[in-house]
Design a protein around this motif. Structure first.
Motif, PDB file in Angstrom:
ATOM      1  N   GLY A   1       8.837  -4.849   3.667  1.00 20.96           N
ATOM      2  CA  GLY A   1       7.903  -4.764   3.568  1.00 20.96           C
ATOM      3  C   GLY A   1       7.026  -3.869   2.853  1.00 20.96           C
ATOM      4  N   TYR A   2       8.249  -2.961   2.122  1.00 21.66           N
ATOM      5  CA  TYR A   2       7.825  -1.252   0.952  1.00 21.66           C
ATOM      6  C   TYR A   2       8.069  -1.491  -0.015  1.00 21.66           C
ATOM      7  CZ  TYR A   2       8.121  -0.134   6.551  1.00 21.66           C
ATOM      8  OH  TYR A   2       7.999   0.417   7.771  1.00 21.66           O
ATOM      9  N   ILE A   3       7.182  -0.418  -0.739  1.00 21.42           N
ATOM     10  CA  ILE A   3       6.723  -1.185  -1.952  1.00 21.42           C
ATOM     11  C   ILE A   3       7.451   0.675  -2.430  1.00 21.42           C
ATOM     12  CG2 ILE A   3       4.871  -2.143  -2.253  1.00 21.42           C
ATOM     13  CD1 ILE A   3       3.132   0.513  -2.271  1.00 21.42           C
ATOM     14  N   ALA A   4       8.322   1.225  -2.047  1.00 21.69           N
ATOM     15  CA  ALA A   4       9.148   2.620  -1.981  1.00 21.69           C
ATOM     16  C   ALA A   4       9.569   3.173  -0.572  1.00 21.69           C
ATOM     17  CB  ALA A   4       7.274   4.047  -2.523  1.00 21.69           C
ATOM     18  N   THR A   5       9.937   4.390  -0.760  1.00 25.93           N
ATOM     19  CA  THR A   5      10.708   5.207   0.511  1.00 25.93           C
ATOM     20  C   THR A   5       9.241   5.822   1.031  1.00 25.93           C
ATOM     21  OG1 THR A   5      11.390   6.967  -1.326  1.00 25.93           O
ATOM     22  CG2 THR A   5      12.994   4.417  -0.041  1.00 25.93           C
ATOM     23  N   THR A   6       9.313   6.556   2.077  1.00 22.44           N
ATOM     24  CA  THR A   6       8.239   7.624   2.372  1.00 22.44           C
ATOM     25  C   THR A   6       8.171   8.683   1.355  1.00 22.44           C
ATOM     26  OG1 THR A   6       9.987   8.366   3.749  1.00 22.44           O
ATOM     27  CG2 THR A   6       8.568   7.461   5.049  1.00 22.44           C
ATOM     28  N   ASN A   7       9.484   9.187   0.126  1.00 21.99           N
ATOM     29  CA  ASN A   7       8.998  10.305  -0.880  1.00 21.99           C
ATOM     30  C   ASN A   7       9.478   9.696  -1.962  1.00 21.99           C
ATOM     31  OD1 ASN A   7      11.867   9.279  -0.822  1.00 21.99           O
ATOM     32  ND2 ASN A   7      13.013  11.317  -0.636  1.00 21.99           N
TER      33      ASN A   7
ATOM     34  N   VAL B   1      16.879  -6.106   0.098  1.00 17.91           N
ATOM     35  CA  VAL B   1      17.340  -4.291   0.577  1.00 17.91           C
ATOM     36  C   VAL B   1      15.904  -4.918   1.614  1.00 17.91           C
ATOM     37  CG1 VAL B   1      16.895  -2.227  -0.641  1.00 17.91           C
ATOM     38  CG2 VAL B   1      17.883  -4.499  -1.953  1.00 17.91           C
ATOM     39  N   THR B   2      16.350  -4.032   2.813  1.00 17.62           N
ATOM     40  CA  THR B   2      15.231  -3.626   3.988  1.00 17.62           C
ATOM     41  C   THR B   2      15.550  -1.916   3.575  1.00 17.62           C
ATOM     42  OG1 THR B   2      17.541  -3.935   5.009  1.00 17.62           O
ATOM     43  CG2 THR B   2      15.400  -5.108   5.045  1.00 17.62           C
ATOM     44  N   LEU B   3      14.416  -0.972   3.511  1.00 20.80           N
ATOM     45  CA  LEU B   3      14.211   0.423   3.996  1.00 20.80           C
ATOM     46  C   LEU B   3      14.464   1.276   5.179  1.00 20.80           C
ATOM     47  CD1 LEU B   3      11.961   0.338   0.961  1.00 20.80           C
ATOM     48  CD2 LEU B   3      14.720   0.839   0.988  1.00 20.80           C
ATOM     49  N   GLY B   4      14.062   0.146   5.892  1.00 24.96           N
ATOM     50  CA  GLY B   4      13.945   0.828   7.313  1.00 24.96           C
ATOM     51  C   GLY B   4      12.603   1.325   7.320  1.00 24.96           C
ATOM     52  N   THR B   5      11.980   2.527   6.558  1.00 23.45           N
ATOM     53  CA  THR B   5      10.580   3.207   6.890  1.00 23.45           C
ATOM     54  C   THR B   5      10.489   3.224   4.924  1.00 23.45           C
ATOM     55  OG1 THR B   5       9.316   4.978   7.497  1.00 23.45           O
ATOM     56  CG2 THR B   5      11.881   4.944   6.842  1.00 23.45           C
ATOM     57  N   GLY B   6       8.920   3.745   4.818  1.00 26.15           N
ATOM     58  CA  GLY B   6       8.664   3.557   3.965  1.00 26.15           C
ATOM     59  C   GLY B   6       6.579   3.640   3.054  1.00 26.15           C
ATOM     60  N   LYS B   7       7.081   3.140   1.905  1.00 27.24           N
ATOM     61  CA  LYS B   7       5.570   3.346   2.322  1.00 27.24           C
ATOM     62  C   LYS B   7       4.976   0.876   1.936  1.00 27.24           C
ATOM     63  CE  LYS B   7       4.301   7.363   0.172  1.00 27.24           C
ATOM     64  NZ  LYS B   7       3.723   8.071  -1.125  1.00 27.24           N
ATOM     65  N   PRO B   8       3.701   0.904   2.714  1.00 23.61           N
ATOM     66  CA  PRO B   8       3.732  -0.289   2.927  1.00 23.61           C
ATOM     67  C   PRO B   8       2.570  -0.456   1.611  1.00 23.61           C
ATOM     68  CG  PRO B   8       2.469   0.935   4.126  1.00 23.61           C
ATOM     69  CD  PRO B   8       3.246   1.461   3.836  1.00 23.61           C
ATOM     70  N   LEU B   9       3.189  -2.613   1.227  1.00 29.82           N
ATOM     71  CA  LEU B   9       2.335  -3.176   0.642  1.00 29.82           C
ATOM     72  C   LEU B   9       1.206  -2.657   0.812  1.00 29.82           C
ATOM     73  CD1 LEU B   9       2.217  -4.671  -1.819  1.00 29.82           C
ATOM     74  CD2 LEU B   9       2.896  -6.957  -0.012  1.00 29.82           C
ATOM     75  N   PHE B  10       0.875  -3.148   1.679  1.00 30.76           N
ATOM     76  CA  PHE B  10      -0.846  -2.895   2.787  1.00 30.76           C
ATOM     77  C   PHE B  10      -0.406  -2.119   3.573  1.00 30.76           C
ATOM     78  CE2 PHE B  10      -0.562  -7.483   0.836  1.00 30.76           C
ATOM     79  CZ  PHE B  10      -1.155  -6.821  -0.042  1.00 30.76           C
ATOM     80  N   GLY B  11      -2.095  -1.347   3.719  1.00 31.68           N
ATOM     81  CA  GLY B  11      -2.137  -0.371   5.217  1.00 31.68           C
ATOM     82  C   GLY B  11      -2.427  -1.584   6.351  1.00 31.68           C
ATOM     83  N   ALA B  12      -2.729  -0.609   7.482  1.00 32.23           N
ATOM     84  CA  ALA B  12      -2.518  -1.167   8.857  1.00 32.23           C
ATOM     85  C   ALA B  12      -4.193  -1.698   9.015  1.00 32.23           C
ATOM     86  CB  ALA B  12      -2.656  -0.726  10.095  1.00 32.23           C
ATOM     87  N   THR B  13      -4.538  -1.272   8.529  1.00 35.89           N
ATOM     88  CA  THR B  13      -6.287  -1.379   8.187  1.00 35.89           C
ATOM     89  C   THR B  13      -6.792  -3.480   7.404  1.00 35.89           C
ATOM     90  OG1 THR B  13      -7.688  -0.210   6.210  1.00 35.89           O
ATOM     91  CG2 THR B  13      -6.564   0.464   8.640  1.00 35.89           C
ATOM     92  N   ILE B  14      -6.060  -3.328   6.857  1.00 34.74           N
ATOM     93  CA  ILE B  14      -6.317  -4.873   6.307  1.00 34.74           C
ATOM     94  C   ILE B  14      -6.757  -6.230   7.471  1.00 34.74           C
ATOM     95  CG2 ILE B  14      -5.091  -4.520   4.377  1.00 34.74           C
ATOM     96  CD1 ILE B  14      -3.403  -6.244   5.067  1.00 34.74           C
ATOM     97  N   SER B  15      -7.832  -6.526   7.340  1.00 36.08           N
ATOM     98  CA  SER B  15      -8.463  -7.767   7.990  1.00 36.08           C
ATOM     99  C   SER B  15      -7.429  -9.345   7.930  1.00 36.08           C
ATOM    100  CB  SER B  15      -9.448  -8.585   7.937  1.00 36.08           C
ATOM    101  OG  SER B  15     -10.384  -8.810   6.912  1.00 36.08           O
ATOM    102  N   GLN B  16      -7.511 -10.295   8.350  1.00 40.96           N
ATOM    103  CA  GLN B  16      -6.564 -11.289   8.849  1.00 40.96           C
ATOM    104  C   GLN B  16      -7.416 -11.836   7.147  1.00 40.96           C
ATOM    105  OE1 GLN B  16      -6.085 -13.848  11.289  1.00 40.96           O
ATOM    106  NE2 GLN B  16      -4.854 -16.149  10.269  1.00 40.96           N
ATOM    107  N   GLN B  17      -6.659 -12.701   5.524  1.00 41.00           N
ATOM    108  CA  GLN B  17      -6.640 -13.328   4.795  1.00 41.00           C
ATOM    109  C   GLN B  17      -5.682 -14.360   4.763  1.00 41.00           C
ATOM    110  OE1 GLN B  17      -8.792 -10.994   1.759  1.00 41.00           O
ATOM    111  NE2 GLN B  17      -8.691  -9.582   2.707  1.00 41.00           N
ATOM    112  N   GLN B  18      -6.426 -15.610   3.718  1.00 43.55           N
ATOM    113  CA  GLN B  18      -5.434 -17.160   4.351  1.00 43.55           C
ATOM    114  C   GLN B  18      -5.301 -16.899   1.832  1.00 43.55           C
ATOM    115  OE1 GLN B  18      -4.651 -18.893   6.617  1.00 43.55           O
ATOM    116  NE2 GLN B  18      -3.472 -19.966   5.408  1.00 43.55           N
ATOM    117  N   PHE B  19      -4.543 -16.868   2.101  1.00 47.21           N
ATOM    118  CA  PHE B  19      -3.800 -17.254   0.520  1.00 47.21           C
ATOM    119  C   PHE B  19      -2.852 -18.705   0.538  1.00 47.21           C
ATOM    120  CE2 PHE B  19      -4.695 -13.099   0.087  1.00 47.21           C
ATOM    121  CZ  PHE B  19      -5.527 -12.796  -0.966  1.00 47.21           C
ATOM    122  N   LYS B  20      -2.725 -19.163  -0.616  1.00 48.90           N
ATOM    123  CA  LYS B  20      -2.454 -20.561  -0.910  1.00 48.90           C
ATOM    124  C   LYS B  20      -0.765 -19.898  -2.153  1.00 48.90           C
ATOM    125  CE  LYS B  20      -3.511 -23.731  -3.799  1.00 48.90           C
ATOM    126  NZ  LYS B  20      -4.328 -24.528  -4.422  1.00 48.90           N
ATOM    127  N   LEU B  21       0.270 -20.559  -1.025  1.00 48.35           N
ATOM    128  CA  LEU B  21       1.510 -19.954  -1.296  1.00 48.35           C
ATOM    129  C   LEU B  21       1.316 -21.472  -3.361  1.00 48.35           C
ATOM    130  CD1 LEU B  21       4.455 -18.779  -2.543  1.00 48.35           C
ATOM    131  CD2 LEU B  21       5.468 -21.131  -1.372  1.00 48.35           C
TER     132      LEU B  21
END
Length: 175
Positions: free
Chosen positions: A14-20, A138-158
């Motif tokens: 779930g990361y879009i970049a590493t922490t740096n 690829v797994t990064l283990g840590t980094g900058k997430p796709l979304f922050g922790a403050t988002i609410s639940q929302q429904q999307f359709k594949l």
């Protein structure tokens, strides 16, 4: 009405970049000949790009020339009045209000490039219409997430799923 489309690559965790802000895991990933993951078709359907200041700064550090001179680009920053750059409009006001105004205007769709903070703001405001997420094996283990922790639940359709021979999957979601 124009659509806001998040088109982005993400690690399996779930990361879009590493922490740096390192993207070597993405840039150096083995490329399949003749495969662009739908990028050219996507780019042909947009005329505006939205990004956060950290994303903009990364692009500035890692490009010789601005890659998107044909797009109207908005960079969201806390210091808009001190910055100038060709092809870019810096904005430090009410982000959801500006994006609503852009959506209601004329033109092609709008690319939400990221990063995670802007993604979260626009998701929370209910302004993201589609997400095209390319999952890199690829797994990064840590980094900058796709979304922050403050988002609410929302429904999307594949709405579409593409699998590639190098392990990459691309999922398209819509509201």
């Amino acid at each position: 009405m124009r659509k806001i489309k998040l088109y982005i690559a993400v690690s399996l965790d779930g990361y879009i970049a590493t922490t740096n802000d390192n993207l070597d895991w993405l840039i150096n990933f083995p490329v399949l000949e003749g495969v662009d993951y739908g990028y050219a078709a996507f780019l042909a359907g947009i005329d505006t790009c939205l990004m956060g200041n950290e994303t903009y700064r990364w692009l500035q550090r890692n490009q010789e020339e601005w890659a998107y001179p044909d797009l109207t680009t908005y960079v969201f920053t806390r210091h808009a009045n001190t910055l100038e750059a060709p092809y870019v409009k810096f904005f430090s006001g009410d982000i959801p209000a500006l994006v609503k105004e852009l959506k209601s205007g004329t033109g092609k769709d709008i690319w939400l490039m990221g990063g995670g903070q802007i993604n979260s703001i626009l998701l929370e405001a209910g302004l993201i219409d589609e997400m095209i997420i390319t999952h890199m094996p690829v797994t990064l283990g840590t980094g900058k997430p796709l979304f922050g922790a403050t988002i609410s639940q929302q429904q999307f359709k594949l709405t579409n799923l593409e699998k590639y021979n190098n392990g990459v999957t691309q999922m398209q979601y819509s509201k």
